[in-house]
Design an enzyme around this catalytic site. Structure first.
Site, PDB file in Angstrom:
ATOM      1  N   ALA A 168      -5.893  -9.063   2.998  1.00  0.00           N
ATOM      2  CA  ALA A 168      -7.129  -9.353   2.332  1.00  0.00           C
ATOM      3  C   ALA A 168      -7.464  -8.466   0.866  1.00  0.00           C
ATOM      4  O   ALA A 168      -6.820  -7.512   0.952  1.00  0.00           O
ATOM      5  CB  ALA A 168      -8.208  -9.337   3.228  1.00  0.00           C
ATOM      6  N   HIS A 212       0.826  -1.181   0.070  1.00  0.00           N
ATOM      7  CA  HIS A 212      -0.005  -0.027  -0.017  1.00  0.00           C
ATOM      8  C   HIS A 212       0.780   1.264   0.058  1.00  0.00           C
ATOM      9  O   HIS A 212       0.641   2.107  -0.735  1.00  0.00           O
ATOM     10  CB  HIS A 212      -0.962  -0.008   1.297  1.00  0.00           C
ATOM     11  N   GLY A 216      -9.278  -6.124  -0.935  1.00  0.00           N
ATOM     12  CA  GLY A 216     -10.342  -5.170  -0.734  1.00  0.00           C
ATOM     13  C   GLY A 216     -10.229  -4.279  -2.136  1.00  0.00           C
ATOM     14  O   GLY A 216      -9.648  -4.938  -3.252  1.00  0.00           O
ATOM     15  N   HIS A 226      -8.538  -1.862  -3.354  1.00  0.00           N
ATOM     16  CA  HIS A 226      -6.999  -1.738  -3.950  1.00  0.00           C
ATOM     17  C   HIS A 226      -6.594  -2.863  -4.775  1.00  0.00           C
ATOM     18  O   HIS A 226      -6.036  -2.617  -5.833  1.00  0.00           O
ATOM     19  CB  HIS A 226      -5.936  -1.511  -2.790  1.00  0.00           C
TER      20      HIS A 226
END
Lengths: 119, 119
Positions: free
Chosen positions: A72, A10, A74, A76
């Site tokens: 997990a 991220h 999501g 993104h």
């Protein structure tokens, strides 16, 4: 023909946040010396995923596996990542890209996290 | 005197996102039957961390270990989490709370993620 792996994260403002990613890469290099690995971040950190892909192609990679270092899948992973990969394939029409399931979904990663949480 | 563990996660809009957290809890229950575990999310999912803490205290817990199921310590762990814990300690003055390092910083979690990324 050369394969490479991108650890997709991220990103965050604090540079310390990238440390686990560097440690995962170092562990991979111990487990399989010579493997071509790059980090690639969604936001706030460099190299970006685009920069990672372009750099690996420049070094001769024509197959890249992108491994999301996320707990997990999501938005993104489900939305942003495929769009970024689509744009990379436009720039590099001979490149093959595979997107793996997020690392947090692997059984032995789950078990390792469970073991840690118990201690 | 009763100890409990909270798996602290970010949360997301899609309910599927919580699956790895349920799998970590199930793995912990296999590894150590009878252990008291709750999930607690920062946002977008229930139970919230507050709800998890209050529920465990209601069930008799007086020591809670909070394990962040995050790759690394960003602002959610360094800023939001201590504030939430401070507020919980105001509500429950006899409670002891320990905040563990994020799961993504543990050596064997790093190695498990590295193994996964190589396959």
């Amino acid at each position: 023909m050369s394969k490479a792996i991108i650890l997709f994260g991220h990103g965050a403002r604090n540079p310390d946040w990238a440390q686990p990613f560097h440690r995962i890469r170092a562990s991979m290099e111990r487990q399989q010396p010579g493997v071509l690995i790059e980090l690639g971040f969604l936001e706030l950190m460099r190299p970006t995923l685009d920069e990672a892909i372009d750099g690996l192609v420049a070094r001769g990679a024509n197959e890249i596996s992108i491994v999301p270092i996320f707990m997990a899948a999501g938005s993104h992973i489900k939305k942003d990542l495929p769009l970024m990969v689509g744009s990379a394939l436009d720039r590099h029409p001979d490149l093959a890209v595979e997107i793996a399931a997020p690392v947090g979904e692997a059984d032995y990663v789950i078990d390792a996290m469970a073991k840690y949480a118990l201690n």
